[in-house]
Design an enzyme around this catalytic site. Sequence first.
Site, short mmCIF file in Angstrom:
data_model
loop_
_atom_site.label_atom_id
_atom_site.label_comp_id
_atom_site.label_asym_id
_atom_site.label_seq_id
_atom_site.Cartn_x
_atom_site.Cartn_y
_atom_site.Cartn_z
NE ARG A 240 45.09 -39.12 50.21
CZ ARG A 240 44.62 -40.07 51.03
NH1 ARG A 240 44.86 -40.00 52.33
NH2 ARG A 240 43.92 -41.08 50.54
CE1 TYR B 186 45.96 -42.67 54.85
CE2 TYR B 186 45.11 -44.60 53.68
CZ TYR B 186 44.99 -43.27 54.05
OH TYR B 186 43.91 -42.53 53.64
NE ARG C 225 41.30 -38.87 50.84
CZ ARG C 225 40.67 -39.92 51.38
NH1 ARG C 225 40.40 -39.96 52.66
NH2 ARG C 225 40.31 -40.94 50.60
CD GLU D 64 42.96 -32.02 62.09
OE1 GLU D 64 43.00 -30.80 62.41
OE2 GLU D 64 42.35 -32.44 61.09
NE ARG E 34 43.44 -53.53 50.18
CZ ARG E 34 42.20 -53.46 49.71
NH1 ARG E 34 41.21 -54.04 50.34
NH2 ARG E 34 41.95 -52.82 48.59
CB ALA F 156 36.65 -40.92 56.87
CG HIS G 130 37.89 -35.19 55.49
ND1 HIS G 130 38.96 -34.33 55.60
CD2 HIS G 130 38.44 -36.44 55.40
CE1 HIS G 130 40.09 -35.03 55.56
NE2 HIS G 130 39.79 -36.32 55.44
CG ASN H 133 44.52 -39.92 61.83
OD1 ASN H 133 43.58 -39.39 61.25
ND2 ASN H 133 45.48 -40.57 61.18
N PRO I 235 38.05 -44.13 62.12
CG PRO I 235 36.39 -43.35 60.68
CD PRO I 235 37.11 -43.01 61.95
CG ASN I 236 38.21 -47.60 57.45
OD1 ASN I 236 37.73 -48.73 57.56
ND2 ASN I 236 37.50 -46.59 56.98
CB SER J 13 48.13 -39.19 53.71
OG SER J 13 46.82 -38.74 54.02
CG HIS K 252 45.14 -35.71 59.01
ND1 HIS K 252 44.06 -36.53 59.14
CD2 HIS K 252 44.78 -34.50 59.47
CE1 HIS K 252 43.06 -35.83 59.65
NE2 HIS K 252 43.47 -34.59 59.87
CG ASP L 220 29.36 -29.15 67.87
OD1 ASP L 220 30.03 -28.17 67.50
OD2 ASP L 220 28.21 -29.38 67.45
#
Length: 147
Positions: free
Chosen positions: A107, A22, A111, A98, A17, A77, A80, A74, A9-10, A102, A100, A87
Site C-alpha cells: 500500500r 478490509y 504504511r 502484530e 466502509r 494507523a 506507523h 492490530n 483506531p477505526n 490488508s 494487519h 515503548d
Amino acid sequence: MKFLIINGPNINFLGIREPGIYGRTTYADLCGLLQGWCADAGVECELFQSNHEGAIVDRIQQAYFDKVDGIVMNPAAYTHTSVAILDALKATAIPTVEVHISDVSKREAFRQHSYVSLAARRTIVGHGIDGYREGIEWLAAELKQAG
Ligand code: CA2
C-alpha cells in the site's frame, strides 16, 4: 493462558466502509470470531478497541499487572506513528503478535514502516480477518512450547 486482543483506531468501522480493502466482517462479527478462536486455542481472552493512543498504552500497562500471557494486536494507523505503543510493548515485554488485515507492504509508502514490528515476535499481513486466527494459534503454540 490469558490473551489480550487489541484493535486500534477505526477498526470499529470494519465492514461499514472500504470493504474492498478490509472486507465485510463487522467489528461485532470480529469480536465473536476472536472469542471462538481463543476458545479453540484453549486461551482466555479479553478484547479491547480504542481510537486513542494513550488508552492503548494504558491497556498494555494494565495487561502487565493483570499477568496477561500474550497480546495479539492490530494497532491500525498507530502502527506507523506510535513510539509510545512500541515503548509500552517493550516496557511490559508481553509476547506480542502484530496483525494487519490488508497487505501493508503493497500500500502507500507511509504504511510500510511499523514501530510495533520492532517489539512483535511475529507480524502477519494481508491474510484478512483470518490473520487474527493465525496470530492467536501461533502465539498459543509458541507459549505452550516455552512452558
Ligand atoms: O490492514 C490493517 O489491518 C491496518 O492496520 C488497518 C488500518 C490502517 O491504518 C493500517 O495502515 C493497516 C485502518 C483500520 C481500519 O480503518 C478503516 C477505514 C475505513 C473503513 C473501515 C476501517
